[in-house]
Design an enzyme around this catalytic site. Structure first.
Site, PDB file in Angstrom:
ATOM      1  N   SER A  28       2.010  -1.718   1.275  1.00 59.34           N
ATOM      2  CA  SER A  28       3.388  -1.371   1.602  1.00 59.34           C
ATOM      3  C   SER A  28       4.313  -2.366   0.913  1.00 59.34           C
ATOM      4  O   SER A  28       4.147  -3.581   1.066  1.00 59.34           O
ATOM      5  CB  SER A  28       3.612  -1.426   3.116  1.00 59.34           C
ATOM      6  N   TRP A  79      -3.270   1.783   9.024  1.00 57.73           N
ATOM      7  CA  TRP A  79      -4.568   1.777   8.363  1.00 57.73           C
ATOM      8  C   TRP A  79      -5.626   1.286   9.333  1.00 57.73           C
ATOM      9  O   TRP A  79      -5.321   0.645  10.336  1.00 57.73           O
ATOM     10  CB  TRP A  79      -4.520   0.874   7.128  1.00 57.73           C
ATOM     11  N   CYS A 131       3.879   0.095  11.869  1.00 58.68           N
ATOM     12  CA  CYS A 131       3.080  -0.222  10.689  1.00 58.68           C
ATOM     13  C   CYS A 131       2.026  -1.251  11.069  1.00 58.68           C
ATOM     14  O   CYS A 131       2.326  -2.236  11.746  1.00 58.68           O
ATOM     15  CB  CYS A 131       3.954  -0.768   9.560  1.00 58.68           C
ATOM     16  N   ASP A 144       2.934   4.047   9.404  1.00 59.02           N
ATOM     17  CA  ASP A 144       2.289   3.654   8.152  1.00 59.02           C
ATOM     18  C   ASP A 144       1.153   2.733   8.574  1.00 59.02           C
ATOM     19  O   ASP A 144       1.306   1.518   8.639  1.00 59.02           O
ATOM     20  CB  ASP A 144       3.294   2.921   7.256  1.00 59.02           C
TER      21      ASP A 144
END
Length: 731
Positions: free
Chosen positions: A459, A730, A682, A728
């Site tokens: 990012s 992961w 995020c 966003d």
């Protein structure tokens, strides 16, 4: 000449209009349905007509299988090719592997009865199809879309579905499930169970468990017998004695444009070697971890970005693993030999990188030899073992799932290490000709069996409003210890992309990689080294190092109206895009204040950042910047911090970002429900993201006078539908 009266002209014009309407009545008054033009039968009978007609290509190539893949990073495409190869090896059936973006689907109903359609579909983002599968998914789900039969039906169409997803995300394998449901609704017949791969655990194991049952059912339905195929190579590798050096791909170039350095767009096929202007450590001295801040100069490159976008960094494999595999394959003495690679069946297996190149370039730049070796490839390589014992060792790992898990997966063994271990070599020392037994594995098998080395995405942690010609990266360095087993003791394991950047950081500072202490070997383990200068000096100019990059667009954006409140949750390096968000607002504030003074910010919505880390003195990222941003935003920016190893709850448990949200529940609920605010998350998808979403549901449920499970969940769902809840994350 007689002059016509105005009434004559009107009558004549009306007659022309009526005549045209009669002639084109079918086109003018046809029902307005989103229907593609059917392919003419004459075109379908030969492949020279419509290049977007996959049915014609199937017939022309005598292929009974067509495989469509929805792929964002290349993984689904790799599994599609694997399925095609297995169909050929097992049954002798040829397949057409297709990017759905390149074909039309109005003739999907024309697939012959003795043929089958495979869908290998990845789920991307918030349960969305990958970019190349958007039209395919729309055509399948849209009831008004007509196939060549004039209906939205696919009676009797045989199909197979394998999905790629990640269980830490909310919409796990949503696209594969949707495709399956849409096809069944239209009367299509699925062969075998729907396969679902979970990238959070092991996509490979999920695929292996699914495929055997599917192929068994496939053989029955398609009336084929196993054993009709053969083990044929995909590629032919030849060494070239003479070739102009400037026309050899040595630096991991992905296209001819990159090789010739011609001007053009810099994208995933032509990354830009961006000079590093800043590379520094963000964690405090003495920390047992690393987090680096890198600034990349994009001036005059044509590259643009927006806050919230991702930058793709193209790393190389560590030199230790490159050397190890060169020795294990018996190629070290001719590592710089120029090779050409040709596909024996371009429709099935395209050469995955540009040629001509060299053995060492392939292992360094193009294939992912740093990944844990897959179980299936070990069975393929066993027949090339240098000794019967090595062959038996690989066969056991290939067939014994538990043994593979304990030795290879838990030991985090790469391909070169597995070959060394099988041959009885010591994998703990640096590889040499003396301690590494060579295997006579054809190089084409290595190329076809090993996934491509993919870019690592980060990012972007800056705003183009403040840094128009500079892209900032905030990257925590991945390093952990493997699990000991009977064959391999505990070792350090390194992430490819982050350690590649760390190497560059050391080089920019003129430092050598430091030693790492371990329990068994204190101060004896080095960070991995990478070929960061590149051949021909491609990635170094005087004292400046360069990194190949491209930008990937994102929808992770601030609301355009600064009056909307913003709530950002980003612990650890999850704060990266929010640094860019805050910089974006600072740039806007500067312009507003210059024009209207500080009172121009009076009606702006609040910007709240919830940030967490271990300690206020060790890993507090950009600690010195946040107060400066707060000053420029004149009270509109609030930073809330959770230090998990400093501050504790009354019961002694740690405080995390979701606990701070709950403390601020009245403010948070007011910003979302009354202020029409936006929520952004995020970071870690497995734990943090879920915990934050559950807390938000509790907050909104309580504010609505109900429960988290009902009212709260409904509000969160509504936020997502209105694109006011964006993630966003992961795993």
């Amino acid at each position: 000449m007689a002059i016509a009266s105005s009434s004559d002209v009107l009558v004549l014009a009306l007659g022309v209009i009526l005549a045209a309407a009669y002639l084109f009545r079918d086109q003018l008054f046809a029902a307005s349905k989103p229907k593609s033009v059917p392919v003419a039968a004459s075109k379908a009978s030969n492949g020279s007509g419509n290049p977007r007609d996959f049915v014609a290509k199937m017939k022309e190539g005598k292929k009974r299988i067509v495989i469509f893949y929805g792929s964002q990073t290349g993984t689904a495409e790799e599994y599609a090719i694997r399925l095609a190869k297995e169909a050929k090896q097992k049954f002798g059936l040829a397949s057409l592997v297709c990017d759905p973006e390149e074909y039309d689907f109005d003739n999907l109903d024309q697939v012959p009865e003795d043929c089958c359609v495979f869908f290998v579909m990845a789920t991307y983002g918030e349960g969305e199809p990958t970019d190349n599968a958007v039209t395919l998914c729309q055509n399948l789900s849209d009831d008004s879309f007509e196939f060549s039969n004039g209906e939205h039906k696919l009676p009797g169409l045989k199909y197979v579905v394998f999905g790629l997803g990640n269980k830490t995300y909310e919409h796990y394998n949503a696209i594969a499930r949707n495709v399956d449901a849409d096809l069944a609704k239209m009367g299509a017949i699925r062969i075998g169970e729907r396969g679902e791969g979970d990238d959070d655990k092991s996509m490979e194991e999920d695929y292996l468990e699914w495929k055997d049952g599917m192929w068994e059912e496939f053989a029955k339905v398609m009336n084929v017998e196993e054993g009709q195929g053969g083990d044929t190579p995909d590629f032919v590798v030849t060494e070239i004695s003479e070739h102009p050096p400037e026309k050899v791909y040595l630096a991991g170039e992905l296209s001819a444009r990159a090789l010739t350095r011609s001007k053009g767009i810099h994208d995933a096929k032509n990354p830009y070697p961006a000079p590093i202007t800043v590379a520094r450590e963000l964690f405090a001295p003495g920390s047992d971890r690393n987090c680096i801040h890198v600034e990349l100069n994009t001036e005059n490159s044509g590259i643009t970005y927006q806050h919230g976008d991702h930058v793709g960094v193209w790393p190389t494999n560590a030199e230790l693993e490159v050397e190890r595999l060169l020795y294990a394959l018996g190629l070290h003495d001719k590592k710089d030999a120029i090779i050409n690679i040709e596909s024996l069946d371009p429709a099935l297996a395209k050469v995955p990188f540009p040629v001509p190149t060299t053995y060492v370039t392939v292992l360094r730049h193009y294939i992912d030899i740093s990944a844990v070796a897959g179980r299936q490839i070990l069975g393929v390589l066993a027949k090339f073992a240098p000794t019967p014992e090595a062959e038996e060792f690989l066969k056991n790992l290939n067939t014994n799932k538990e043994e593979y898990q304990n030795v290879v997966a838990h030991g985090c063994l790469k391909l070169g290490e597995v070959l060394q271990l099988a041959a009885g070599n010591d994998i703990h020392g640096a590889p040499t000709p003396e301690n590494t037994t060579p295997w006579k594995i054809p190089f084409d098998i290595v190329v076809s069996s090993t996934p491509r080395l993919q870019p690592r995405y980060y990012s972007i942690s800056s705003s183009p409003k403040l840094h128009p010609h500079s892209i900032h990266i905030t990257c925590v360095v991945l390093r952990y210890e493997s699990i000991e087993n009977n064959h391999v003791k505990t070792r350090w394991v390194y992430g490819v992309g982050s350690n590649f950047l760390l190497n560059l950081k050391f080089a920019c500072e003129g430092q050598e990689s430091p030693l790492i202490d371990s329990i068994d070997e204190p101060a004896k383990v080095f960070f991995p080294k990478y070929a960061i200068e590149g051949p021909r000096g491609a990635y170094k100019h005087e004292t400046t190092y360069k990194v190949p990059i491209h930008v990937r667009r994102s929808t992770f954006r601030l609301p355009t109206n600064p009056k909307s409140p913003v709530i950002m949750i980003g612990p650890g390096t999850g704060v990266a895009p929010f640094r860019g968000f805050v910089q974006e607002r600072v740039a806007m504030a500067r312009r507003t204040i210059e024009k209207n003074g500080p009172e121009g910010l009076a009606d702006w919505g609040s910007i709240r950042l919830y940030y967490g880390c271990r300690s206020s003195t060790q890993d507090f990222l950009y600690k010195e910047e946040w107060p400066e941003y707060a000053k420029e935003l004149h009270g509109k920016f609030t930073l809330r911090t959770a230090f998990s190893r400093e501050n504790f709850k009354p019961d002694g448990s740690k405080i995390y970002v979701q606990d701070l949200l709950w403390e601020d529940r009245e403010t948070v609920a007011d910003a979302i429900l009354n202020g029409k605010g936006y929520v952004y998350i995020c970071g870690d998808a497995r734990n943090m993201s879920k915990a934050v979403e559950e807390t938000l549901a509790r907050i909104l449920g309580e504010a609505k006078g109900g429960s988290a499970e009902v009212e709260g969940a409904a509000e969160v769902k509504l936020l997502k539908e209105r694109s006011r809840f964006l993630t966003d994350v992961w795993s």
